[in-house]
Scaffold this active site. Sequence first.
Site, mmCIF file in Angstrom:
data_model
loop_
_atom_site.group_PDB
_atom_site.id
_atom_site.type_symbol
_atom_site.label_atom_id
_atom_site.label_comp_id
_atom_site.label_asym_id
_atom_site.label_seq_id
_atom_site.Cartn_x
_atom_site.Cartn_y
_atom_site.Cartn_z
ATOM 1 N N HIS A 98 0.835 -1.204 0.000
ATOM 2 C CA HIS A 98 0.000 0.000 0.000
ATOM 3 C C HIS A 98 0.871 1.256 0.000
ATOM 4 O O HIS A 98 1.890 1.327 0.695
ATOM 5 C CB HIS A 98 -0.904 0.022 1.234
ATOM 6 C CG HIS A 98 -2.164 -0.774 1.071
ATOM 7 N ND1 HIS A 98 -2.981 -0.656 -0.023
ATOM 8 C CD2 HIS A 98 -2.759 -1.689 1.898
ATOM 9 C CE1 HIS A 98 -4.026 -1.459 0.120
ATOM 10 N NE2 HIS A 98 -3.912 -2.108 1.263
ATOM 11 N N ARG A 132 0.404 3.108 -11.542
ATOM 12 C CA ARG A 132 1.300 2.276 -10.755
ATOM 13 C C ARG A 132 2.726 2.814 -10.842
ATOM 14 O O ARG A 132 3.189 3.228 -11.910
ATOM 15 C CB ARG A 132 1.288 0.820 -11.248
ATOM 16 C CG ARG A 132 -0.052 0.142 -11.095
ATOM 17 C CD ARG A 132 -0.457 -0.042 -9.642
ATOM 18 N NE ARG A 132 -1.737 -0.723 -9.531
ATOM 19 C CZ ARG A 132 -2.912 -0.099 -9.457
ATOM 20 N NH1 ARG A 132 -2.935 1.230 -9.501
ATOM 21 N NH2 ARG A 132 -4.026 -0.782 -9.343
ATOM 22 N N CYS A 159 0.609 1.985 -5.800
ATOM 23 C CA CYS A 159 -0.249 2.942 -6.500
ATOM 24 C C CYS A 159 0.396 4.331 -6.526
ATOM 25 O O CYS A 159 1.173 4.691 -5.641
ATOM 26 C CB CYS A 159 -1.620 3.032 -5.824
ATOM 27 S SG CYS A 159 -2.572 1.496 -5.891
#
Length: 261
Positions: free
Chosen positions: A165, A248, A239
């Site tokens: 994340h 990305r 991300c």
Amino acid sequence: MRERIPVVVQGRRTRRSRAARALWTGAELAVTLGVVLLLLVVHQLWWTNRQAQHAAHDQVERLERQWDPGPPSSAAPPAAGDDEAAARTPESAPSSGRPAHRTARRPPPPARDLAYAVLRIPRIGLTAPVAQGVGKAAVLNKGYVGHYPHSAQPGEAGNAALAGHRNTHGEPFRHLDRLRTGDTVVVDTAEARYTYAVRRILERTTPADGTVLATVPYSSVHPSYRFTAPGAYLTLTTCTPAYTSTYRLVVWGVLRSTQSR
């Protein structure tokens, strides 16, 4: 002289009072909704990070304890005659006339969703557990870095691909964009420490650019970003931009050294 009786028009006042109550109720609902949304933002941006970061830190400590059980206990002296038996290795044992073949034992594949390695990136001060799989609930939302199951394992020939994340839930890859060519990335496992050097950084590509995870990685969206020879690669994905999942960010490293435990 006659007194006039005042006429009170109640209908108009009733309509005004109803409108005022409706406005007041609407204002209360708007304030309540705003508070709820604020609490959700605080929960997502602060509380989930706090929980996931603590859990990830505890998991790293558990793995390190498993790999380093402490100093060995004092062993009893060997019994008479044991020296010769202990020294008889396959090389010194009597030959049967057949060549001795040694097969390197490859560790079993990691169990899905369980942490089995530790990722360390000194540049951004990151130490995070690595688990098998990239499921959100089972891996990424715990603050772990996820290993793409169909990619190579760390240290192996091919492409070991990891995801994490960028924001919320521990956000281990929050500052992945700060990496530079030549930076060190370390992956520790029970068997060895694998040290990679960052070679290329793709700042933005589409989520459908799956070739960045290929055995010899390259970008099908940005063809100038590619490796052409087989090797032992490490790919980190997250991300970008921050607080979005539109694109990305990809960081590629190449294995520089292996240190067995």
